[in-house]
Design a protein around this motif. Sequence first.
Motif, PDB file in Angstrom:
ATOM      1  N   PRO A 180       0.823  -1.215   0.000  1.00 17.97           N
ATOM      2  CA  PRO A 180       0.000   0.000   0.000  1.00 17.97           C
ATOM      3  C   PRO A 180       0.859   1.268   0.000  1.00 17.97           C
ATOM      4  N   HIS A 181       0.493   2.217  -0.851  1.00 15.28           N
ATOM      5  CA  HIS A 181       1.221   3.475  -0.971  1.00 15.28           C
ATOM      6  C   HIS A 181       0.246   4.638  -1.002  1.00 15.28           C
ATOM      7  N   THR A 182       0.744   5.796  -0.528  1.00 17.15           N
ATOM      8  CA  THR A 182       0.018   7.054  -0.652  1.00 17.15           C
ATOM      9  C   THR A 182       0.982   8.057  -1.266  1.00 17.15           C
ATOM     10  N   VAL A 183       0.597   8.650  -2.398  1.00 16.91           N
ATOM     11  CA  VAL A 183       1.484   9.545  -3.144  1.00 16.91           C
ATOM     12  C   VAL A 183       0.959  10.972  -3.033  1.00 16.91           C
ATOM     13  N   VAL A 184       1.851  11.890  -2.670  1.00 18.18           N
ATOM     14  CA  VAL A 184       1.523  13.305  -2.505  1.00 18.18           C
ATOM     15  C   VAL A 184       2.419  14.122  -3.420  1.00 18.18           C
ATOM     16  N   ALA A 185       1.818  14.972  -4.258  1.00 19.02           N
ATOM     17  CA  ALA A 185       2.585  15.835  -5.156  1.00 19.02           C
ATOM     18  C   ALA A 185       2.925  17.149  -4.457  1.00 19.02           C
TER      19      ALA A 185
END
Length: 304
Positions: A180-185
């Motif tokens: 599981p990953h959470t990507v923030v720009a």
Amino acid sequence: MTSPFGALAGRALTTGHGTENDFVLVPDPDGALELTAAEVAAACDRHAGVGADGLIRVVRSAALPEGADILAQDPGAEWFMDYRNADGSLAEMCGNGVRVFVHYLRVRGLVELGAGESVVVGTRGGPRRVTFDGELYTVEMGTWAMPGGLPAVQAGYDVVVQVPGLSGPRAGLRVTVPNPHTVVALPDEAELAGAVLTGGASYEPAPPEGTNLELVVPLGEDDGDGEAVGRVRMRVLERGVGETRSCGTGTCAAALAVRAWGGPGAPDTWRVLVPGGEVVVRVLGDTVTLTGPAVLTADVTLLN
């Protein structure tokens, strides 16, 4: 005095890394070791152990209950990458770790692998085919997904993230690869450098199984042999580890999220720059590949 290393005490181990995401490799072909989380954490401790982002037990698939499922899917998957995070917790997959794992198998003569040839290995995320091209390794990382589905892609996020060092809440997009990953720009590299990735990030909604966090700065596109190639810079906070110099599944998640934000026409190939180097991610429909280096650094023995 009882050794904190337990079953690992006195054993010959090997260290290695993929873009400076580093590992301790433990040969256990017949599956004789029963490692506890505390023993793994002790070996991975950078002050009182060998020091690593994770531990990989090199074991035959036939010696593990999990391996039976892998062999049913692909009878050629003789070897299983039993991967543990630095805190001793189990992980589904590790894109950098599987390259180092196959490099170890090749260097130790456990598999025969010439340039252009491939081998299938078992992981908790399923069988993974790894191809050697003479310098780099390409891993078929399997199926990826965005748990929030089309609504999350259209909105551009499905999680609100607070990160120390960054002002205010940030929008995050969840991606599984299969970890599981959470990507923030982020808007620029100065803000990326200012983030404090020491484990204090918070998520709403909170991920029940935990998550890796990728902070990314899109860097535009290059023209690579007539193909548009995206570029993105990334830092990562790994679940059960802390900030690491690289994360294989995380680089895939970063590329997939930036590609989704780019909309139709966004590149399928991405150069992902991490503190430890550079990897290439290629999106092939609902699957993804990861190409990068693998290095063995030392043979060591835990003494107590």
